[in-house]
Design a protein around this motif. Sequence first.
Motif, PDB file in Angstrom:
ATOM      1  N   HIS A  15       0.841  -1.186   0.000  1.00  0.00           N
ATOM      2  CA  HIS A  15       0.000   0.000   0.000  1.00  0.00           C
ATOM      3  C   HIS A  15       0.883   1.245   0.000  1.00  0.00           C
ATOM      4  O   HIS A  15       1.930   1.270   0.655  1.00  0.00           O
ATOM      5  CB  HIS A  15      -0.899   0.039   1.242  1.00  0.00           C
ATOM      6  N   PHE A  16       0.455   2.252  -0.716  1.00  0.00           N
ATOM      7  CA  PHE A  16       1.079   3.573  -0.662  1.00  0.00           C
ATOM      8  C   PHE A  16       0.017   4.534  -0.139  1.00  0.00           C
ATOM      9  O   PHE A  16      -0.911   4.896  -0.861  1.00  0.00           O
ATOM     10  CB  PHE A  16       1.587   4.002  -2.037  1.00  0.00           C
ATOM     11  N   GLY A  17       0.164   4.930   1.131  1.00  0.00           N
ATOM     12  CA  GLY A  17      -0.904   5.689   1.750  1.00  0.00           C
ATOM     13  C   GLY A  17      -2.130   4.804   1.870  1.00  0.00           C
ATOM     14  O   GLY A  17      -2.071   3.679   2.346  1.00  0.00           O
ATOM     15  N   GLY A  18      -3.253   5.299   1.390  1.00  0.00           N
ATOM     16  CA  GLY A  18      -4.469   4.496   1.433  1.00  0.00           C
ATOM     17  C   GLY A  18      -4.737   3.723   0.165  1.00  0.00           C
ATOM     18  O   GLY A  18      -5.805   3.115   0.016  1.00  0.00           O
ATOM     19  N   ILE A  19      -3.773   3.724  -0.763  1.00  0.00           N
ATOM     20  CA  ILE A  19      -3.972   3.074  -2.065  1.00  0.00           C
ATOM     21  C   ILE A  19      -3.240   1.735  -2.095  1.00  0.00           C
ATOM     22  O   ILE A  19      -2.045   1.655  -1.783  1.00  0.00           O
ATOM     23  CB  ILE A  19      -3.473   3.963  -3.212  1.00  0.00           C
ATOM     24  N   ALA A  20      -3.963   0.690  -2.473  1.00  0.00           N
ATOM     25  CA  ALA A  20      -3.365  -0.638  -2.608  1.00  0.00           C
ATOM     26  C   ALA A  20      -2.809  -0.781  -4.014  1.00  0.00           C
ATOM     27  O   ALA A  20      -3.556  -0.913  -4.976  1.00  0.00           O
ATOM     28  CB  ALA A  20      -4.400  -1.719  -2.326  1.00  0.00           C
ATOM     29  N   ALA A  21      -1.466  -0.749  -4.140  1.00  0.00           N
ATOM     30  CA  ALA A  21      -0.837  -0.936  -5.449  1.00  0.00           C
ATOM     31  C   ALA A  21      -0.822  -2.410  -5.828  1.00  0.00           C
ATOM     32  O   ALA A  21      -1.046  -2.767  -6.986  1.00  0.00           O
ATOM     33  CB  ALA A  21       0.581  -0.374  -5.437  1.00  0.00           C
ATOM     34  N   VAL A  22      -0.550  -3.278  -4.855  1.00  0.00           N
ATOM     35  CA  VAL A  22      -0.581  -4.732  -5.040  1.00  0.00           C
ATOM     36  C   VAL A  22      -1.330  -5.322  -3.855  1.00  0.00           C
ATOM     37  O   VAL A  22      -1.079  -4.950  -2.707  1.00  0.00           O
ATOM     38  CB  VAL A  22       0.847  -5.325  -5.127  1.00  0.00           C
ATOM     39  N   GLU A  23      -2.253  -6.230  -4.128  1.00  0.00           N
ATOM     40  CA  GLU A  23      -3.128  -6.759  -3.076  1.00  0.00           C
ATOM     41  C   GLU A  23      -3.156  -8.284  -3.110  1.00  0.00           C
ATOM     42  O   GLU A  23      -3.687  -8.880  -4.056  1.00  0.00           O
ATOM     43  CB  GLU A  23      -4.545  -6.222  -3.257  1.00  0.00           C
ATOM     44  N   ASP A  24      -2.500  -8.918  -2.113  1.00  0.00           N
ATOM     45  CA  ASP A  24      -2.558 -10.374  -1.938  1.00  0.00           C
ATOM     46  C   ASP A  24      -2.263 -11.103  -3.256  1.00  0.00           C
ATOM     47  O   ASP A  24      -3.002 -11.991  -3.679  1.00  0.00           O
ATOM     48  CB  ASP A  24      -3.932 -10.775  -1.400  1.00  0.00           C
ATOM     49  N   CYS A  25      -1.167 -10.728  -3.886  1.00  0.00           N
ATOM     50  CA  CYS A  25      -0.825 -11.244  -5.220  1.00  0.00           C
ATOM     51  C   CYS A  25       0.173 -12.397  -5.118  1.00  0.00           C
ATOM     52  O   CYS A  25       1.177 -12.301  -4.403  1.00  0.00           O
ATOM     53  CB  CYS A  25      -0.242 -10.125  -6.086  1.00  0.00           C
TER      54      CYS A  25
END
Length: 260
Positions: A15-25
Amino acid sequence: MSQDLVIDVRNVTKHFGGIAAVEDCSLSVRRGSITGLIGPNGAGKSTLFNMVAGNIVPDSGQVIFDGADVTGMPPHDLFRRGMLRTFQIAHEFSHMTALENLMMVPGDQPGEHLGNVWFRPFSASQRERDVRAKALDVIDFLKLGHVRDELAGNLSGGQKKLLELGRTMMVDAKVVLLDEVAAGVNRTLLNDLAGNIERMNRELGYTFFVIEHDMDLIGRLCDPVIVMAQGSKIAEGPMAEIRSNPEIIEAYFGSPVEVA
């Protein structure tokens, strides 16, 4: 099966701040393959690639390289273990020749230590001759003999990419990460570059993990192709299968389209 995997990414999240760039990948690269990674802008490809390469530490999950957990390990340690990376913008030593650029790659050369130069001059000079011979072999393999003594900063974009590929041949690489290898390269040199990647894979046994926007290049080189969207892997398979799957096309382009 796991011993056939040179890279095994397990449930990584960033996550970067509140943004998920990669999620459980989760994804993997099979030893001896040329594996492609594609997806729309913002899919998380570059973040995933940077976590594998050690440039970004994941918030959670694991990166397994050649059977060892290397999560968060810096790039120079991964280099020593046999993971090498080329960049979208070539990182050459511009004021050194193409040959000298290749000779700079192997680490722990005796000539780097002043004591060896004074007290073991034969060892240092012999190692330098060996490295030079290896570099000349690489230049011959890549057909770069005509620019061997040219300053690397004067080379074209495509020649610099070939030189970067050559630098991966100067050490015993277990896997090479290719980052946007087609960027800034004309079609003629791109064909040479692709041919050399194929030869390195076929003749020398190199494993490649390729992130690329040029779908023709991915289609030529890669099997399998991994597709990411919204931070997760959504598909994997041969390019023909990827191109013909309407669900993948919709996720990739945002709406159903015809793909030749």
